[in-house]
Design an enzyme around this catalytic site. Structure first.
Site, PDB file in Angstrom:
ATOM      1  N   LYS A  75      36.104  48.389  35.197  1.00 48.34           N
ATOM      2  CA  LYS A  75      34.777  48.243  35.805  1.00 48.34           C
ATOM      3  C   LYS A  75      33.793  49.243  35.187  1.00 48.34           C
ATOM      4  O   LYS A  75      32.644  48.901  34.913  1.00 48.34           O
ATOM      5  CB  LYS A  75      34.853  48.488  37.327  1.00 48.34           C
ATOM      6  CG  LYS A  75      35.524  47.362  38.104  1.00 48.34           C
ATOM      7  CD  LYS A  75      34.562  46.197  38.284  1.00 48.34           C
ATOM      8  CE  LYS A  75      35.083  45.073  39.139  1.00 48.34           C
ATOM      9  NZ  LYS A  75      36.371  44.505  38.837  1.00 48.34           N
ATOM     10  N   LYS A  92      44.034  36.650  31.519  1.00 43.88           N
ATOM     11  CA  LYS A  92      44.379  35.925  32.746  1.00 43.88           C
ATOM     12  C   LYS A  92      43.251  35.015  33.233  1.00 43.88           C
ATOM     13  O   LYS A  92      42.086  35.216  32.894  1.00 43.88           O
ATOM     14  CB  LYS A  92      44.738  36.930  33.841  1.00 43.88           C
ATOM     15  CG  LYS A  92      43.571  37.784  34.292  1.00 43.88           C
ATOM     16  CD  LYS A  92      43.875  38.493  35.599  1.00 43.88           C
ATOM     17  CE  LYS A  92      42.623  39.225  36.067  1.00 43.88           C
ATOM     18  NZ  LYS A  92      42.691  39.732  37.413  1.00 43.88           N
ATOM     19  N   LYS A 134      38.203  34.961  38.424  1.00 41.03           N
ATOM     20  CA  LYS A 134      36.869  34.553  38.891  1.00 41.03           C
ATOM     21  C   LYS A 134      35.772  35.141  38.031  1.00 41.03           C
ATOM     22  O   LYS A 134      34.720  34.548  37.869  1.00 41.03           O
ATOM     23  CB  LYS A 134      36.663  35.062  40.322  1.00 41.03           C
ATOM     24  CG  LYS A 134      37.365  34.242  41.360  1.00 41.03           C
ATOM     25  CD  LYS A 134      37.295  34.922  42.717  1.00 41.03           C
ATOM     26  CE  LYS A 134      38.695  35.025  43.225  1.00 41.03           C
ATOM     27  NZ  LYS A 134      38.984  35.654  44.431  1.00 41.03           N
TER      28      LYS A 134
HETATM   29  P1  TYM Z   1      42.266  38.738  43.880  1.00 43.58           P
HETATM   30  O1  TYM Z   1      41.346  38.204  44.914  1.00 43.58           O
HETATM   31  O2  TYM Z   1      41.695  39.062  42.525  1.00 43.58           O
HETATM   32  O3  TYM Z   1      43.465  37.769  43.675  1.00 43.58           O
HETATM   33  C1  TYM Z   1      44.217  37.313  44.774  1.00 43.58           C
HETATM   34  C2  TYM Z   1      45.662  37.143  44.386  1.00 43.58           C
HETATM   35  O4  TYM Z   1      45.763  36.255  43.281  1.00 43.58           O
HETATM   36  C3  TYM Z   1      46.486  36.879  42.227  1.00 43.58           C
HETATM   37  N1  TYM Z   1      45.914  36.459  40.938  1.00 43.58           N
HETATM   38  C4  TYM Z   1      46.660  36.009  39.923  1.00 43.58           C
HETATM   39  N2  TYM Z   1      47.979  35.841  39.802  1.00 43.58           N
HETATM   40  C5  TYM Z   1      48.431  35.331  38.639  1.00 43.58           C
HETATM   41  N3  TYM Z   1      47.616  34.982  37.612  1.00 43.58           N
HETATM   42  C6  TYM Z   1      46.299  35.136  37.678  1.00 43.58           C
HETATM   43  N4  TYM Z   1      45.507  34.763  36.675  1.00 43.58           N
HETATM   44  C7  TYM Z   1      45.744  35.679  38.884  1.00 43.58           C
HETATM   45  N5  TYM Z   1      44.493  35.965  39.322  1.00 43.58           N
HETATM   46  C8  TYM Z   1      44.610  36.451  40.572  1.00 43.58           C
HETATM   47  C9  TYM Z   1      46.313  38.369  42.440  1.00 43.58           C
HETATM   48  O5  TYM Z   1      47.368  39.087  41.839  1.00 43.58           O
HETATM   49  C10 TYM Z   1      46.333  38.461  43.946  1.00 43.58           C
HETATM   50  O6  TYM Z   1      47.649  38.489  44.398  1.00 43.58           O
HETATM   51  N6  TYM Z   1      42.760  43.409  45.387  1.00 43.58           N
HETATM   52  C11 TYM Z   1      43.186  42.057  45.619  1.00 43.58           C
HETATM   53  C12 TYM Z   1      42.912  41.549  47.025  1.00 43.58           C
HETATM   54  C13 TYM Z   1      43.546  42.385  48.075  1.00 43.58           C
HETATM   55  C14 TYM Z   1      44.939  42.422  48.400  1.00 43.58           C
HETATM   56  C15 TYM Z   1      45.049  43.367  49.444  1.00 43.58           C
HETATM   57  C16 TYM Z   1      46.050  41.747  47.896  1.00 43.58           C
HETATM   58  C17 TYM Z   1      42.907  43.264  48.898  1.00 43.58           C
HETATM   59  N7  TYM Z   1      43.812  43.846  49.707  1.00 43.58           N
HETATM   60  C18 TYM Z   1      46.297  43.659  50.002  1.00 43.58           C
HETATM   61  C19 TYM Z   1      47.299  42.047  48.473  1.00 43.58           C
HETATM   62  C20 TYM Z   1      47.399  42.988  49.486  1.00 43.58           C
HETATM   63  C21 TYM Z   1      42.451  41.178  44.656  1.00 43.58           C
HETATM   64  O7  TYM Z   1      41.373  41.482  44.218  1.00 43.58           O
HETATM   65  O8  TYM Z   1      43.039  40.005  44.438  1.00 43.58           O
END
Ligand code: TYM
Length: 331
Positions: free
Chosen positions: A112, A195, A198
């Site tokens: 970031k 990967k 979004k």
């Molecule tokens: P986020 O919103 O970016 O993504 C949500 C979940 O999707 C998985 N993910 C992926 N897995 C495989 N390949 C990809 N291309 C891919 N893109 C996203 C992420 O690994 C995630 O599991 N910080 C977290 C949200 C969060 C969270 C938590 C998750 C906040 N608190 C507590 C677990 C536990 C995040 O930004 O995920």
């Protein structure tokens, strides 16, 4: 007693295939085997997307998608992060044992900073602390996540150990990243790079709620090369990415057919993409159609949120009693 599973997603936009196959793919099965807490991380989205209208829309859309894939709010606990005041309270307390230097070294934070220069808020720096609070507020054992969240889980374990050691009480178990398979998943994007995400550029992600036209167009535009010239050659990254996505949505037979065509150099990427687009559509159409009809039922969504918040707060209060007790804030 059942182990506790906790999983969340940031409400910065619609869910894509990476979110689904990285974390949510086994949610429906998990909800019956574990004590499951699934939530929408709306506070986290404020670190980068502070837009009230979009926020409301995205939270509703995500909740509708969770329900459309088959989560049952009577079986699991399904809630929105900001409905649980115990989470920011725990976040504040965890900030006292989180080291600034450690947070500055986190890969997601460094990324970031690289992209945004000086306009970095403190919420981004302490993002992993809030995530740890999300996880340990339910004293979770297992956390379904994709590969990109591995470091955040490691940091959560550091805070757990630091807290338990400092206060000489086993308040929190050590949570582990979890997937029913043996490895964490990384779903690739369509742009030939890393990967699916979004914020990785317009053409990179296939969203579960987008219509067929939009998704097909993206897939047809995915990066490819001029084709194999030698039999059985290794696939370049962008081609392997398409095969990796195919692995998630297509039949074994389809995958074998295109693999053979690649290996004997007869493959036509246009055909591969057309097939992939059709298989993606077949996979997401039922989820999308169901999510859209649930989205329109605002009263139901509000009920689900309220019910989830009540259930989640019962457990969160128990944790906070244990935490205050350990720290000594119980005069
Ligand atoms: P986020 O919103 O970016 O993504 C949500 C979940 O999707 C998985 N993910 C992926 N897995 C495989 N390949 C990809 N291309 C891919 N893109 C996203 C992420 O690994 C995630 O599991 N910080 C977290 C949200 C969060 C969270 C938590 C998750 C906040 N608190 C507590 C677990 C536990 C995040 O930004 O995920």
């Amino acid at each position: 007693m059942k182990e506790t599973v906790l999983s969340g997603m940031r409400s910065t936009g619609k869910l894509h295939l990476g979110n689904y196959f990285g974390a949510a793919v086994n949610y429906v099965k998990m909800q019956h085997e574990y004590d499951c807490y699934f939530f929408i991380a709306d506070y986290h989205s404020l670190t980068t997307h502070p837009n009230p209208t979009e926020l409301k829309h995205h939270v509703r859309e995500m909740l509708a998608t969770y329900l459309a894939v088959g989560l049952d709010p009577e079986v699991c606990t399904l809630y929105v992060q900001s409905d649980i005041p115990e989470i920011p309270e725990l976040y504040l307390l965890l900030n006292m044992i989180a080291y600034k230097g450690e947070l500055e070294k986190t890969a997601s934070f460094k990324d970031k900073v690289r992209k945004a220069g000086q306009t970095i808020n403190a919420g981004l720096l302490t993002y992993p602390v809030l995530m740890a609070a999300d996880i340990i507020i339910h004293r979770a054992h297992k956390v379904p996540v994709g590969k990109d969240q591995e470091q955040h889980l490691e940091m959560t374990r550091n805070y757990v150990n630091r807290f338990n050691r400092l206060y000489e009480k086993e308040v929190f178990p050590e949570p582990v990243a979890f997937n029913f398979g043996d490895q964490l998943v990384k779903v690739p994007g369509l742009d030939g790079g890393g990967k699916m995400g979004k914020s990785e550029g317009e053409g990179n992600a296939v969203f579960l709620l987008d219509d067929e036209k939009i998704n097909s167009k993206k897939i047809m535009r995915a990066k490819t090369d001029s084709g194999p010239t030698e039999p059985n050659s290794e696939k370049p990254v962008e081609i392997q990415n398409l095969f990796d996505i195919m692995q998630l949505v297509s039949t074994e037979e389809t995958i074998t057919t295109f693999n053979n065509a690649y290996n004997d150099c007869s493959i036509r990427y246009g055909d591969l993409k057309k097939q992939l687009a059709a298989d993606v559509e077949q996979f997401i159409a039922p989820i999308r159609d169901k999510a859209k009809s649930i989205y329109d039922n605002e009263t139901y969504l509000k009920e689900v949120m309220q019910h989830g918040a009540e259930k989640a707060r019962i457990n969160a209060r128990i944790t906070m009693d244990m935490v205050r007790d350990a720290i000594g804030i119980n005069y």
